[in-house]
Write a protein that holds these residues in place. Structure first.
Motif, PDB file in Angstrom:
ATOM      1  N   VAL A  88       1.051  -1.175  -0.034  1.00  0.00           N
ATOM      2  CA  VAL A  88      -0.008   0.144  -0.062  1.00  0.00           C
ATOM      3  C   VAL A  88       0.910   1.367  -0.016  1.00  0.00           C
ATOM      4  O   VAL A  88       1.780   1.296   0.845  1.00  0.00           O
ATOM      5  CB  VAL A  88      -0.913   0.076   1.270  1.00  0.00           C
ATOM      6  N   VAL A  89       0.783   2.203  -1.067  1.00  0.00           N
ATOM      7  CA  VAL A  89       1.551   3.284  -1.166  1.00  0.00           C
ATOM      8  C   VAL A  89       0.705   4.535  -1.243  1.00  0.00           C
ATOM      9  O   VAL A  89      -0.499   4.621  -1.860  1.00  0.00           O
ATOM     10  CB  VAL A  89       2.211   3.162  -2.287  1.00  0.00           C
ATOM     11  N   ALA A  95      -4.798   6.241  -1.346  1.00  0.00           N
ATOM     12  CA  ALA A  95      -3.596   5.157  -1.033  1.00  0.00           C
ATOM     13  C   ALA A  95      -3.883   4.260  -2.343  1.00  0.00           C
ATOM     14  O   ALA A  95      -4.793   3.956  -2.816  1.00  0.00           O
ATOM     15  CB  ALA A  95      -3.755   4.578   0.166  1.00  0.00           C
ATOM     16  N   THR A  96      -2.668   4.015  -2.973  1.00  0.00           N
ATOM     17  CA  THR A  96      -2.611   2.652  -3.981  1.00  0.00           C
ATOM     18  C   THR A  96      -2.146   1.374  -3.470  1.00  0.00           C
ATOM     19  O   THR A  96      -1.357   1.278  -2.679  1.00  0.00           O
ATOM     20  CB  THR A  96      -1.564   3.084  -5.184  1.00  0.00           C
ATOM     21  N   TYR A 110      -3.741  -2.847  -9.546  1.00  0.00           N
ATOM     22  CA  TYR A 110      -3.667  -2.115  -8.392  1.00  0.00           C
ATOM     23  C   TYR A 110      -5.144  -1.648  -8.353  1.00  0.00           C
ATOM     24  O   TYR A 110      -6.121  -1.353  -9.483  1.00  0.00           O
ATOM     25  CB  TYR A 110      -2.686  -1.054  -8.210  1.00  0.00           C
ATOM     26  N   ALA A 111      -5.416  -1.056  -7.015  1.00  0.00           N
ATOM     27  CA  ALA A 111      -6.535  -0.487  -6.868  1.00  0.00           C
ATOM     28  C   ALA A 111      -6.253   0.840  -6.111  1.00  0.00           C
ATOM     29  O   ALA A 111      -5.004   1.125  -5.720  1.00  0.00           O
ATOM     30  CB  ALA A 111      -7.782  -1.294  -6.215  1.00  0.00           C
ATOM     31  N   VAL A 112      -7.133   1.765  -5.932  1.00  0.00           N
ATOM     32  CA  VAL A 112      -7.043   2.818  -5.012  1.00  0.00           C
ATOM     33  C   VAL A 112      -8.161   3.382  -4.231  1.00  0.00           C
ATOM     34  O   VAL A 112      -9.499   3.088  -4.742  1.00  0.00           O
ATOM     35  CB  VAL A 112      -6.910   4.117  -6.307  1.00  0.00           C
ATOM     36  N   VAL A 113      -7.701   3.572  -2.872  1.00  0.00           N
ATOM     37  CA  VAL A 113      -8.882   3.958  -2.066  1.00  0.00           C
ATOM     38  C   VAL A 113      -8.763   5.198  -1.512  1.00  0.00           C
ATOM     39  O   VAL A 113      -7.487   5.800  -1.326  1.00  0.00           O
ATOM     40  CB  VAL A 113      -8.803   2.987  -0.674  1.00  0.00           C
TER      41      VAL A 113
END
Length: 302
Positions: A88-89, A95-96, A110-113
């Motif tokens: 998690v970045v 955050a990716t 990847y997903a993004v939150v």
């Protein structure tokens, strides 16, 4: 070649902009100058960063379990695919989440939150992923399944040539933690066009029935509609020794081998031979001294 219809992306650039970046098929931007370069043999994604992500990354890490649960549920519900979360970045306002599929089709994406910095919380019910990025990833994995024998020849070649010559690839940990390019090995990754008419029926079938066996998936593939412009294998190799510059003789040998091989997958190939180092913050190894065979002079297998 119609280069405008095919979006080639660098994960770092894509995530910074929040959408796919357009570019020529196979075009890779050089890394920034020598600052922050680390050994490709040691690089596992540590140091990878996105703009303004320091605070959001800390918030995300404090909610890691919630993020992982939301991510796994998101890919299961939207793509009928089981994934594991590797990294998690933080980024500006989000955050990716870098993931890897479980089993086949195999891929990284990847997903993004969203992250609310003022409230120090993640908004897990608004998790999202770029539809094309995930489609590209699944399609690449499906190609690898359908043409497993041809890819087996390619994989055997890279295993052999990296023993024979002073060259190497990325680490598995780097692929897991910051990969995100779809189907990837330490030596290459696959790019597909969202309008690839040959693989699209296979992709649709997989989403409808992810338990379809390999023969059913092969039957759905429309070989007559295959277009080499819609399918690329992007190769990046590195010099094994830290002091070594990319060697022209090795570059020529690999290029000639690829041109002469008859049993590897059909498609358009790009090839970059880099020195030993990766830029830690971007995860890229291409530099001004890299040797390349790419746009407009691809290696084409028909």
């Amino acid at each position: 070649m119609n280069t405008t219809k095919f979006l080639f992306f660098s994960v770092g650039v894509t995530l910074m902009l929040g959408s796919c970046s357009g570019g020529k098929l196979g075009e890779i931007e050089p890394t920034p100058p020598e600052d922050g370069l680390v050994s490709v043999s040691d690089y596992n994604g540590e140091g990878y960063a996105l703009p303004h992500g320091k605070e959001t990354e800390q918030i995300a890490e404090s909610h890691r379990e919630l993020i992982e649960e939301a991510t796994i549920a998101f890919f299961q519900e939207n793509y009928q695919t089981e994934v594991v979360v590797h990294n998690v970045v933080g980024a500006q306002g989000s955050a990716t989440i870098f993931v890897e599929s479980v089993g086949e089709p195999h891929f990284y994406t990847y997903a993004v939150v969203p992250v609310d910095e003022s409230e120090k919380k993640v908004i897990a019910n608004q998790i999202w992923a770029d539809e094309y990025q995930v489609q590209n990833a699944i399609q690449g994995g499906l190609y690898h399944m359908i043409f497993n024998q041809a890819f087996g020849q390619l994989d055997e070649y890279f295993t052999s040539i990296t023993k024979e010559e002073e060259i190497t690839g990325k680490t598995k940990e780097a692929l897991q933690n910051i990969g995100g390019h779809g189907f990837m090995t330490p030596y290459y990754f696959i790019s597909t066009d969202p309008n690839d008419a040959a693989i699209k029926p296979v992709y649709n079938l997989y989403l409808q029935n992810p338990d379809s066996n390999i023969e059913t998936l092969k039957d759905a593939y429309e070989e007559s509609l295959f277009d080499k412009e819609n399918f690329q294998i992007n190769i990046q190799l590195f010099m094994r020794k830290k002091e070594a510059e990319p060697i022209e003789e090795i570059f020529t040998k690999v290029t000639t081998n690829l041109e002469e091989m008859n049993n590897i997958p059909k498609g358009t190939y790009s090839f970059y031979l880099n020195d030993h180092f990766i830029h830690a913050e971007s995860g890229e190894g291409t530099k001004e001294n890299s040797l390349k065979r790419a746009f407009p002079d691809y290696i084409v297998k028909e």
